[in-house]
Design an enzyme around this catalytic site. Structure first.
Site, PDB file in Angstrom:
ATOM      1  N   ASN A 199       0.872  -1.166   0.000  1.00  0.00           N
ATOM      2  CA  ASN A 199       0.000   0.000   0.000  1.00  0.00           C
ATOM      3  C   ASN A 199       0.914   1.224   0.000  1.00  0.00           C
ATOM      4  O   ASN A 199       1.703   1.388   0.925  1.00  0.00           O
ATOM      5  CB  ASN A 199      -0.873   0.065   1.257  1.00  0.00           C
ATOM      6  CG  ASN A 199      -1.764  -1.153   1.409  1.00  0.00           C
ATOM      7  OD1 ASN A 199      -2.154  -1.762   0.429  1.00  0.00           O
ATOM      8  ND2 ASN A 199      -2.080  -1.500   2.636  1.00  0.00           N
ATOM      9  N   HIS A 212       7.772   0.208   1.948  1.00  0.00           N
ATOM     10  CA  HIS A 212       7.595  -1.117   2.542  1.00  0.00           C
ATOM     11  C   HIS A 212       6.325  -1.757   2.007  1.00  0.00           C
ATOM     12  O   HIS A 212       5.462  -1.091   1.432  1.00  0.00           O
ATOM     13  CB  HIS A 212       7.520  -1.025   4.072  1.00  0.00           C
ATOM     14  CG  HIS A 212       6.204  -0.501   4.575  1.00  0.00           C
ATOM     15  ND1 HIS A 212       5.825   0.823   4.451  1.00  0.00           N
ATOM     16  CD2 HIS A 212       5.161  -1.121   5.188  1.00  0.00           C
ATOM     17  CE1 HIS A 212       4.623   0.996   4.970  1.00  0.00           C
ATOM     18  NE2 HIS A 212       4.192  -0.165   5.419  1.00  0.00           N
TER      19      HIS A 212
END
Length: 387
Positions: A199, A212
């Site tokens: 995301n 990440h």
């Protein structure tokens, strides 16, 4: 929480090993609260202990079954306390320094994967599994512990970079980590499916800005995968062919929605795209999961995928918020060698124009009936032009 025996086994894993067919170093350590962290790539030569004083995580998630939709729902109220958009100098995914200790004890790293401190799923083995036809064998108010695993994968120690900026050699390390963790989690009793995803951007709810992603190991087959399997099974019974193969070939034959076509991958905007800008990336030769990709396909992905992300970033006047995820076949099908599921990556942004987001309002959120504001053929043309 891993058992001491399992922790010891993983901590002793060789610091130099071949992760499938990609030569990548890895090294696993135990964090202060018992969670495991694995470095990939240029692993620290020195052992850096986690010097924080942390209590063991108290994750009390629960699975509850929705009989009307035939789906499990995760109830994870403890996640209300997770870290929420800290200042850049307080990022928990940056390397530790003498003055500030983070989730990553080493002063630098290339790729790191660790157990989420605030997991939606934790513990094991699970027993959710396949509830059968409409879950008729389950009590009407069926609830179980949300066994499973949630991991965080840090793509780089550089807080200011993005996946789109990673060179191919670095993307290869990320891919090696995805494959290694997917294979390891598939061996955990009770795990039914592994999903690697990212995301990016606060517009889609990312609470940390460091580059990440996450890796979820579910104790059930995800609802989206279950629907794809149902549709592909019905297609096989009627036409005697693989639905994934035929859909990809139809897109290639039409070519109007093709965004990029390599020697080993095809990227296209799906004919019935739900999102303003949505691209599906399929290997030319169908495989069930990441581990089954041949070396040449992995190598091409490491150049093609960042290029797609850069095109998304050039769509608007600021970097595009997006969700990107690997759809892999259910674990049991892979282990049995019986899956007709096609590994693929789905990438989409909910931004429909500069300064405008596609909100999931009444029709989408309430009924699951999507209405796309952008013609898929126009989305594909724009993405081609932004190469």
């Amino acid at each position: 929480m891993p058992s001491p025996a399992r922790s010891a086994c993983l901590v002793k894993a060789a610091t130099l090993r071949r992760v499938h067919d990609l030569p990548v170093r890895k090294k696993t350590i135990t964090l202060a609260d018992g969670r495991l962290l694995t470095y990939y790539g240029d692993v620290p030569a020195t052992y850096y202990p986690d010097r924080r004083d942390l209590a063991r995580p108290d994750a009390s998630s629960q699975l509850r079954y929705d009989h009307l939709l035939g789906e499990w729902v995760i109830i994870a109220s403890h996640r209300q306390e997770r870290t929420f958009r800290p200042a850049d100098d307080q990022c928990p995914l940056c390397p530790s320094t003498p003055r500030r200790l983070t989730e990553i004890p080493a002063p630098r790293y290339e790729v790191a994967v660790f157990e989420n401190r605030f997991p939606a799923l934790s513990g094991g083995p699970g027993d959710a599994g396949d509830p059968g036809p409409a879950g008729t064998a389950l009590p009407l108010l069926a609830a179980r512990p949300a066994a499973g695993r949630c991991e965080v994968i840090c793509f780089s120690s550089d807080h200011e970079t993005s996946f789109a900026s990673l060179p191919p050699a670095h993307v290869a390390i990320v891919m090696a980590a995805w494959i290694d963790r997917s294979a390891a989690l598939a061996q955990v009793p009770g795990i039914e499916q592994v999903y690697c995803f990212e995301n990016r951007g606060k517009d889609i709810g990312a609470t940390l800005s460091h580059p990440h992603g996450q890796i979820y190991a579910y104790p059930y087959v995800g609802p989206r995968t279950a629907r794809m399997l149902h549709a592909s099974g019905a297609y096989r019974r009627v036409r005697g062919r693989n639905l994934f193969d035929d859909l990809v070939q139809a897109e290639r034959d039409n070519a109007e929605r093709i965004v990029a076509d390599g020697s080993h991958w095809t990227a296209f905007v799906p004919f019935a795209a739900r999102w303003p800008y949505e691209v599906h990336l399929y290997p030319r030769h169908r495989v069930a999961d990441l581990a089954a990709l041949p070396a040449a396909a992995k190598a091409e992905f490491c150049e093609l995928y960042p290029d797609l992300l850069r095109r998304f970033d050039r769509l608007f006047d600021s970097p595009a918020p997006y969700i990107s995820g690997w759809h892999q076949a259910p674990v049991r099908q892979v282990l049995a060698g019986t899956s007709e599921f096609a590994l693929h990556l789905e990438l989409f942004t909910m931004r429909r124009a500069s300064g405008k987001l596609k909100y999931l309002a009444g029709s989408e959120s309430g009924m699951g009936a999507f209405a796309n504001d952008v013609l898929p053929e126009e989305a594909a043309r724009r993405l081609r032009d932004l190469a």
